[in-house]
Design a protein around this motif. Structure first.
Motif, PDB file in Angstrom:
ATOM      1  N   ALA A  71       0.837  -1.210   0.000  1.00 17.01           N
ATOM      2  CA  ALA A  71       0.000   0.000   0.000  1.00 17.01           C
ATOM      3  C   ALA A  71       0.869   1.255   0.000  1.00 17.01           C
ATOM      4  N   LEU A  72       1.970   1.229   0.734  1.00 20.86           N
ATOM      5  CA  LEU A  72       2.875   2.378   0.759  1.00 20.86           C
ATOM      6  C   LEU A  72       3.419   2.664  -0.633  1.00 20.86           C
ATOM      7  N   VAL A  73       3.935   1.643  -1.303  1.00 17.71           N
ATOM      8  CA  VAL A  73       4.500   1.837  -2.646  1.00 17.71           C
ATOM      9  C   VAL A  73       3.413   2.277  -3.615  1.00 17.71           C
ATOM     10  N   ARG A  74       2.255   1.640  -3.557  1.00 18.70           N
ATOM     11  CA  ARG A  74       1.144   2.018  -4.447  1.00 18.70           C
ATOM     12  C   ARG A  74       0.801   3.495  -4.278  1.00 18.70           C
ATOM     13  N   ASP A  75       0.676   3.932  -3.028  1.00 16.15           N
ATOM     14  CA  ASP A  75       0.326   5.329  -2.764  1.00 16.15           C
ATOM     15  C   ASP A  75       1.430   6.290  -3.197  1.00 16.15           C
ATOM     16  N   LEU A  76       2.685   5.925  -2.935  1.00 20.26           N
ATOM     17  CA  LEU A  76       3.801   6.788  -3.337  1.00 20.26           C
ATOM     18  C   LEU A  76       3.866   6.923  -4.854  1.00 20.26           C
ATOM     19  N   LYS A  77       3.697   5.820  -5.550  1.00 23.84           N
ATOM     20  CA  LYS A  77       3.747   5.871  -7.013  1.00 23.84           C
ATOM     21  C   LYS A  77       2.567   6.660  -7.576  1.00 23.84           C
ATOM     22  N   ARG A  78       1.400   6.459  -7.000  1.00 25.59           N
ATOM     23  CA  ARG A  78       0.207   7.183  -7.481  1.00 25.59           C
ATOM     24  C   ARG A  78       0.374   8.689  -7.264  1.00 25.59           C
ATOM     25  N   GLU A  79       0.773   9.079  -6.058  1.00 28.70           N
ATOM     26  CA  GLU A  79       0.928  10.516  -5.759  1.00 28.70           C
ATOM     27  C   GLU A  79       2.003  11.172  -6.615  1.00 28.70           C
ATOM     28  N   THR A  80       3.141  10.497  -6.764  1.00 32.53           N
ATOM     29  CA  THR A  80       4.222  11.105  -7.534  1.00 32.53           C
ATOM     30  C   THR A  80       3.906  11.134  -9.021  1.00 32.53           C
ATOM     31  N   SER A  81       3.147  10.168  -9.505  1.00 31.23           N
ATOM     32  CA  SER A  81       2.720  10.211 -10.911  1.00 31.23           C
ATOM     33  C   SER A  81       1.870  11.436 -11.172  1.00 31.23           C
ATOM     34  N   LYS A  82       0.928  11.695 -10.282  1.00 32.22           N
ATOM     35  CA  LYS A  82       0.083  12.886 -10.429  1.00 32.22           C
ATOM     36  C   LYS A  82       0.936  14.150 -10.346  1.00 32.22           C
ATOM     37  N   TRP A  83       1.842  14.167  -9.377  1.00 38.54           N
ATOM     38  CA  TRP A  83       2.680  15.349  -9.170  1.00 38.54           C
ATOM     39  C   TRP A  83       3.542  15.625 -10.402  1.00 38.54           C
ATOM     40  N   ILE A  84       4.214  14.610 -10.921  1.00 41.70           N
ATOM     41  CA  ILE A  84       5.150  14.822 -12.022  1.00 41.70           C
ATOM     42  C   ILE A  84       4.432  15.175 -13.324  1.00 41.70           C
ATOM     43  N   LYS A  85       3.216  14.694 -13.490  1.00 43.65           N
ATOM     44  CA  LYS A  85       2.453  15.044 -14.689  1.00 43.65           C
ATOM     45  C   LYS A  85       2.045  16.513 -14.684  1.00 43.65           C
ATOM     46  N   ASN A  86       2.059  17.133 -13.507  1.00 44.52           N
ATOM     47  CA  ASN A  86       1.726  18.553 -13.381  1.00 44.52           C
ATOM     48  C   ASN A  86       2.938  19.416 -13.043  1.00 44.52           C
ATOM     49  N   ALA A  87       4.128  18.815 -13.101  1.00 44.84           N
ATOM     50  CA  ALA A  87       5.353  19.563 -12.794  1.00 44.84           C
ATOM     51  C   ALA A  87       5.570  20.640 -13.853  1.00 44.84           C
ATOM     52  N   ASP A  88       6.575  21.474 -13.628  1.00 44.23           N
ATOM     53  CA  ASP A  88       6.889  22.542 -14.568  1.00 44.23           C
ATOM     54  C   ASP A  88       8.277  22.297 -15.140  1.00 44.23           C
ATOM     55  N   PRO A  89       8.412  21.860 -16.369  1.00 42.46           N
ATOM     56  CA  PRO A  89       7.363  21.566 -17.342  1.00 42.46           C
ATOM     57  C   PRO A  89       6.710  20.219 -17.025  1.00 42.46           C
ATOM     58  N   CYS A  91       5.207  16.453 -17.355  1.00 49.66           N
ATOM     59  CA  CYS A  91       5.596  15.204 -18.034  1.00 49.66           C
ATOM     60  C   CYS A  91       4.329  14.381 -18.209  1.00 49.66           C
ATOM     61  N   GLY A  92       3.496  14.777 -19.153  1.00 47.20           N
ATOM     62  CA  GLY A  92       2.181  14.176 -19.329  1.00 47.20           C
ATOM     63  C   GLY A  92       2.172  12.702 -19.629  1.00 47.20           C
ATOM     64  N   ASP A  93       3.247  12.163 -20.228  1.00 47.94           N
ATOM     65  CA  ASP A  93       3.290  10.740 -20.567  1.00 47.94           C
ATOM     66  C   ASP A  93       3.942   9.894 -19.477  1.00 47.94           C
ATOM     67  N   PHE A  94       4.286  10.497 -18.359  1.00 46.47           N
ATOM     68  CA  PHE A  94       5.026   9.801 -17.310  1.00 46.47           C
ATOM     69  C   PHE A  94       4.239   8.626 -16.739  1.00 46.47           C
ATOM     70  N   GLN A  95       4.963   7.518 -16.503  1.00 44.65           N
ATOM     71  CA  GLN A  95       4.409   6.354 -15.802  1.00 44.65           C
ATOM     72  C   GLN A  95       5.526   5.644 -15.055  1.00 44.65           C
ATOM     73  N   TRP A  96       5.174   5.052 -13.904  1.00 43.41           N
ATOM     74  CA  TRP A  96       6.074   4.157 -13.211  1.00 43.41           C
ATOM     75  C   TRP A  96       5.821   2.738 -13.715  1.00 43.41           C
ATOM     76  N   GLN A  97       6.808   1.876 -13.578  1.00 39.95           N
ATOM     77  CA  GLN A  97       6.593   0.467 -13.861  1.00 39.95           C
ATOM     78  C   GLN A  97       5.572  -0.083 -12.873  1.00 39.95           C
ATOM     79  N   GLN A  98       4.970  -1.211 -13.176  1.00 44.41           N
ATOM     80  CA  GLN A  98       3.970  -1.781 -12.277  1.00 44.41           C
ATOM     81  C   GLN A  98       4.583  -2.326 -10.995  1.00 44.41           C
TER      82      GLN A  98
END
Length: 151
Positions: A71-89, A91-98
Motif C-alpha cells: 500500500a505504501l508503494v502504491r500510494d507513493l507511485k500514485r501521488e508522484t505520478s500525479k505530481w510529475i504530470k503537473n510539474a513545470d514543465p 511530463c504528461g506521458d510519465f508512468q512508473w513500472q507496475q
C-alpha cells in the motif's frame, strides 16, 4: 506488552515504465525525491534517503508500525505520478513500472546503504538498472522471471 515498538527498515526500488529517462533533469529529480520524502513522512514511514537516476528511484525508509509495504508503494507511485504530470514543465506521458523491489535492511547496514543511494549517478556510469536489480535479487536470494520483471 502494552507498547508496540517497531524498527524495520526497507530499501524500495522501482523504475519508470520501460525505463524511459523521464528524470534526466536534475532539478525535477531532486524535487521528486523531496516529494517522496514528504509523502513517506506523512505515512508514518520516514525516508532516511531518496535517490536515483533518470530512470529509477531508490528509497530507504523506516516503516511505521502499521504500514503495509504494498500500500505504501502504491500510494507513493500514485501521488508522484500525479505530481510529475503537473510539474513545470509537465511530463504528461510519465508512468512508473507496475512492480517494485522491497528489501529488508539491518540497522547496522544503514550507513553503507545510505552512501550507496547517495552515489547513484556514479554507480550507474558502469551498471544498468537491470543489472543492479538482478544483483540485489541474487544477494537476497530472490528468483526473478525475466519475462515479467521488466515493464
Amino acid at each position: 506488552m502494552g507498547q508496540s515498538l517497531v524498527e524495520i527498515y526497507v530499501h524500495l526500488i522501482w523504475s519508470t515504465k520501460e525505463r524511459i529517462p523521464f528524470l534526466n533533469d536534475n532539478y525535477l529529480r531532486n524535487q521528486l525525491h523531496a516529494y517522496l520524502a514528504t509523502a513517506c513522512r506523512s505515512r508514518d514511514s520516514p525516508a532516511q534517503i531518496v535517490g536515483g537516476v533518470e530512470d529509477h528511484v531508490h528509497l530507504l525508509c523506516r516503516l511505521g508500525k502499521s504500514t503495509d509495504i504494498a500500500a505504501l508503494v502504491r500510494d507513493l507511485k500514485r501521488e508522484t505520478s500525479k505530481w510529475i504530470k503537473n510539474a513545470d514543465p509537465p511530463c504528461g506521458d510519465f508512468q512508473w513500472q507496475q512492480g517494485y523491489g522491497a528489501f529488508s535492511i539491518s540497522p547496522s547496514h544503514l550507513d553503507k546503504l545510505t552512501q550507496y543511494i547517495a552515489h547513484q549517478e556514479q554507480h550507474h556510469e558502469t551498471l544498468s538498472f537491470e543489472d543492479e536489480f538482478r544483483r540485489l535479487c541474487v544477494k537476497y536470494r530472490i528468483e526473478i522471471d525475466e519475462r515479467y520483471v521488466w515493464d
